[in-house]
Design a protein around this motif. Sequence first.
Motif, PDB file in Angstrom:
ATOM      1  N   VAL A   1      -7.731  20.193  17.849  1.00 34.93           N
ATOM      2  CA  VAL A   1      -6.805  21.111  17.229  1.00 34.93           C
ATOM      3  C   VAL A   1      -7.983  22.015  16.517  1.00 34.93           C
ATOM      4  O   VAL A   1      -8.519  21.558  15.533  1.00 34.93           O
ATOM      5  N   ARG A   2      -7.836  23.194  16.590  1.00 29.02           N
ATOM      6  CA  ARG A   2      -8.581  24.204  15.891  1.00 29.02           C
ATOM      7  C   ARG A   2      -7.792  25.362  15.128  1.00 29.02           C
ATOM      8  O   ARG A   2      -6.811  25.660  15.595  1.00 29.02           O
ATOM      9  N   ALA A   3      -7.928  25.428  13.797  1.00 27.56           N
ATOM     10  CA  ALA A   3      -7.258  26.364  13.005  1.00 27.56           C
ATOM     11  C   ALA A   3      -7.125  27.530  13.483  1.00 27.56           C
ATOM     12  O   ALA A   3      -6.067  28.296  13.355  1.00 27.56           O
ATOM     13  N   ASP A   4      -8.112  28.281  13.941  1.00 29.57           N
ATOM     14  CA  ASP A   4      -8.183  29.704  14.502  1.00 29.57           C
ATOM     15  C   ASP A   4      -7.233  29.996  15.784  1.00 29.57           C
ATOM     16  O   ASP A   4      -6.934  30.916  16.263  1.00 29.57           O
ATOM     17  N   GLN A   5      -6.722  28.429  16.090  1.00 32.05           N
ATOM     18  CA  GLN A   5      -5.766  28.797  17.551  1.00 32.05           C
ATOM     19  C   GLN A   5      -4.381  28.514  16.957  1.00 32.05           C
ATOM     20  O   GLN A   5      -3.393  28.662  17.962  1.00 32.05           O
ATOM     21  N   VAL A   6      -3.975  27.939  16.007  1.00 32.95           N
ATOM     22  CA  VAL A   6      -2.864  27.680  15.422  1.00 32.95           C
ATOM     23  C   VAL A   6      -1.941  29.004  15.074  1.00 32.95           C
ATOM     24  O   VAL A   6      -2.479  30.050  14.463  1.00 32.95           O
ATOM     25  N   ARG A   7      -0.902  29.101  15.607  1.00 33.65           N
ATOM     26  CA  ARG A   7      -0.036  30.385  15.498  1.00 33.65           C
ATOM     27  C   ARG A   7       1.186  30.077  14.733  1.00 33.65           C
ATOM     28  O   ARG A   7       1.899  31.466  14.572  1.00 33.65           O
ATOM     29  N   ARG A   8       1.440  29.160  14.350  1.00 34.66           N
ATOM     30  CA  ARG A   8       2.788  28.987  13.505  1.00 34.66           C
ATOM     31  C   ARG A   8       2.627  28.224  12.295  1.00 34.66           C
ATOM     32  O   ARG A   8       1.347  27.084  12.340  1.00 34.66           O
ATOM     33  N   PRO A   9       3.266  28.168  11.257  1.00 38.06           N
ATOM     34  CA  PRO A   9       3.014  27.501   9.998  1.00 38.06           C
ATOM     35  C   PRO A   9       3.198  25.872  10.291  1.00 38.06           C
ATOM     36  O   PRO A   9       3.825  25.225  11.212  1.00 38.06           O
ATOM     37  N   VAL A  10       2.128  25.142   9.409  1.00 37.41           N
ATOM     38  CA  VAL A  10       2.051  23.686   9.535  1.00 37.41           C
ATOM     39  C   VAL A  10       2.132  22.936   8.244  1.00 37.41           C
ATOM     40  O   VAL A  10       1.663  23.340   7.204  1.00 37.41           O
ATOM     41  N   LEU A  11       2.803  21.839   8.306  1.00 33.96           N
ATOM     42  CA  LEU A  11       3.070  20.960   7.274  1.00 33.96           C
ATOM     43  C   LEU A  11       2.110  19.827   7.460  1.00 33.96           C
ATOM     44  O   LEU A  11       2.455  18.978   8.609  1.00 33.96           O
ATOM     45  N   LEU A  12       1.206  19.277   6.794  1.00 31.01           N
ATOM     46  CA  LEU A  12       0.413  18.274   6.954  1.00 31.01           C
ATOM     47  C   LEU A  12       0.774  17.103   5.965  1.00 31.01           C
ATOM     48  O   LEU A  12       0.806  17.448   4.756  1.00 31.01           O
ATOM     49  N   LEU A  13       0.835  15.670   6.504  1.00 29.01           N
ATOM     50  CA  LEU A  13       1.033  14.803   5.467  1.00 29.01           C
ATOM     51  C   LEU A  13       0.221  13.672   5.938  1.00 29.01           C
ATOM     52  O   LEU A  13       0.105  13.244   7.074  1.00 29.01           O
ATOM     53  N   HIS A  14      -0.518  12.959   5.094  1.00 27.70           N
ATOM     54  CA  HIS A  14      -1.844  11.784   5.545  1.00 27.70           C
ATOM     55  C   HIS A  14      -1.977  10.900   4.311  1.00 27.70           C
ATOM     56  O   HIS A  14      -1.973  11.357   3.096  1.00 27.70           O
ATOM     57  N   GLY A  15      -1.841   9.649   4.649  1.00 27.62           N
ATOM     58  CA  GLY A  15      -2.336   8.666   3.631  1.00 27.62           C
ATOM     59  C   GLY A  15      -3.544   8.439   3.496  1.00 27.62           C
ATOM     60  O   GLY A  15      -4.690   8.540   4.555  1.00 27.62           O
ATOM     61  N   VAL A  16      -4.015   8.340   2.339  1.00 29.29           N
ATOM     62  CA  VAL A  16      -5.444   8.280   1.830  1.00 29.29           C
ATOM     63  C   VAL A  16      -6.227   7.159   2.479  1.00 29.29           C
ATOM     64  O   VAL A  16      -7.440   7.041   2.837  1.00 29.29           O
ATOM     65  N   ARG A  17      -5.447   5.904   2.574  1.00 31.21           N
ATOM     66  CA  ARG A  17      -5.884   4.703   2.886  1.00 31.21           C
ATOM     67  C   ARG A  17      -5.904   4.479   4.606  1.00 31.21           C
ATOM     68  O   ARG A  17      -5.952   3.375   5.139  1.00 31.21           O
ATOM     69  N   ASP A  18      -5.512   5.545   5.382  1.00 28.51           N
ATOM     70  CA  ASP A  18      -5.441   5.475   6.717  1.00 28.51           C
ATOM     71  C   ASP A  18      -6.677   5.085   7.462  1.00 28.51           C
ATOM     72  O   ASP A  18      -7.701   5.775   7.411  1.00 28.51           O
TER      73      ASP A  18
END
Length: 603
Positions: free
Chosen positions: A523-540
Amino acid sequence: MSASVADMRGGVEALVIDDGWESALTAVDVARAGVSYDWLTSVDDRLFWVESSPDAGRDAVVTWSAGSVAVLPGDGVGSGLHAYGGMPYAVLPSGEVVRVNGESGQLTGVVTRSATAHAYGDLTWSGVELLGVREYAGGDDLVGVEMSSGRLRVLEATDGFLASPRVSGDRLAWVRWGRVVMPWDSSEVWTASYMLDGQPVDPVRVAGGPDESAFQPQWGVDGWLYFMSDRTGWWNLYRWRDGRTQPVAPVEAECATAPWESGYANYAMLPDGRMVMTVQRGPVHELAVVSSGAVARLPVPYTSIKPFLAVVGDRVAVIGSSPTRMQEIALVSTDGSGGVEVVRPGVDRGFADVSVPQLLQVESGGAQVTAVLYPPSGDAGPAPMIVRPHAGPTYHSDLRLDGEVQFFTSRGFAVTDVDYRGSTGYGRAFRKALDGQWGRVDVADCRAVAEHLIDTGRAIPGAMFISGASAGGYTALRAVSEEGPFAMAVARSAIVDPQRWTTTAPRFQRPHAAILASPDSAVRADQVRRPVLLLHGVRDEIVHIGDTAALADGLRGLGLLVGMLTLENVGHYVSGTGLVAALEAELDAYRSVLKDAGLPVPG
């Protein structure tokens, strides 16, 4: 008032839910309802299982006997074997329990051993010693432990993987697979002589190979070794003795679960020689009894049955749930009468006005794709729609009461789970269709389902979202990296670069990434065409946060980052207060997109 995404870096404990819709299920209700039952087994007329409860704060071994339930004292139990776990306890003839400590991964209880750099799991009692599998950076050992002294011996070693040691008299059976394959693609059942004072000798490969997945060995009282194999394209039950292999119950359905954890039991043997097994067709699970090769369905109120069957007398114990019934443990009669005795009920946290799903079939790429549609509570009209590709990706959508689904449907959103190509429950060919095509055919299938929902008037154009966790999060990100119907993506604990994940994933799953990924799969940021919400655990520890943080930086610079919710003290699986924050952030993001587009905002 809901907290904004920007306010959610840490400080999750203080979040208060009040969005003004009194009939809606709160995120706190969803988090507190996250009680899970796993690793069900029986010894004589007693049941044992592992119970995970947000209120308890640890996973505990629980036992049932003659109507009485007790939580056993001791450390929290849990196995990190092969990243996803293996049977984390064993019951000894004395009734005492040996367990794997959930924090250290070491054996605890009535056996004492010095801590080593291993993760233990897949425990079982052989009749004379404790058997199990231990993993370290270089491979797996199948081990036996003498209980009186704690002395450990290695029975089998490999730089690949081992699972499911099972003993009957002087014979040992186990499962093995290589370090560059996944057990649902290629795995083998082996047997050898078993002696307490020596190594196994005369090993024989019973089943499995490069194009066959064989696992779940169990010895029958008739002297046959039983196991599951997909040699016909479906995981079905077989038996072997003295070089002869016979099908036990041929059926065009999956009778086993993809072995993400070691120690599953999709079938069990009754005292009178009959057998009980799960039968899965798509997202729907059934329970069946096998007698003289005939397969008869047992009536149960469940559509989702976990792969932990156990026998008490002439009844089978199951962990079951349905779209209107929380996960519970029950004893099911095997005489066809439909008798069900619930021994551990589900947790009711206010799941009222439940949205009951509909199964859909949608054509995509020449294949029939199954989707599970949950309409908004009390409303059958077009609605804002959340399409959810499941995690795995070698898994399936569960047809059960899901608090996260109900959180959104109780607020006027519809939710649709998609069993895209690559899912389990549809046979080997469908499961393998994702190989080398991850981020392509799964995205195409989700897009086809979304377009079908719009075309049939179930969803509102411009109000179509895609949300997923882990592998599902990757699919969601890829879906908004091309033109399509999705207005926004939500990615929780998401894989961002499958090629890089072949080096950063746990040892067990590195081949998975290599098998599925294509050269342009990142997944490349410059190819993304719609808004994105990211959620991630620090201890993953399964998908490290670094790739997600880097993607967030790129999206922020392009004005496409809705938010990056960093969850402190949270691993790959988001629960408790972390889940509360994640659900509220997701809801806020959907409402914001709808408002900005001038579309009606539910609730």
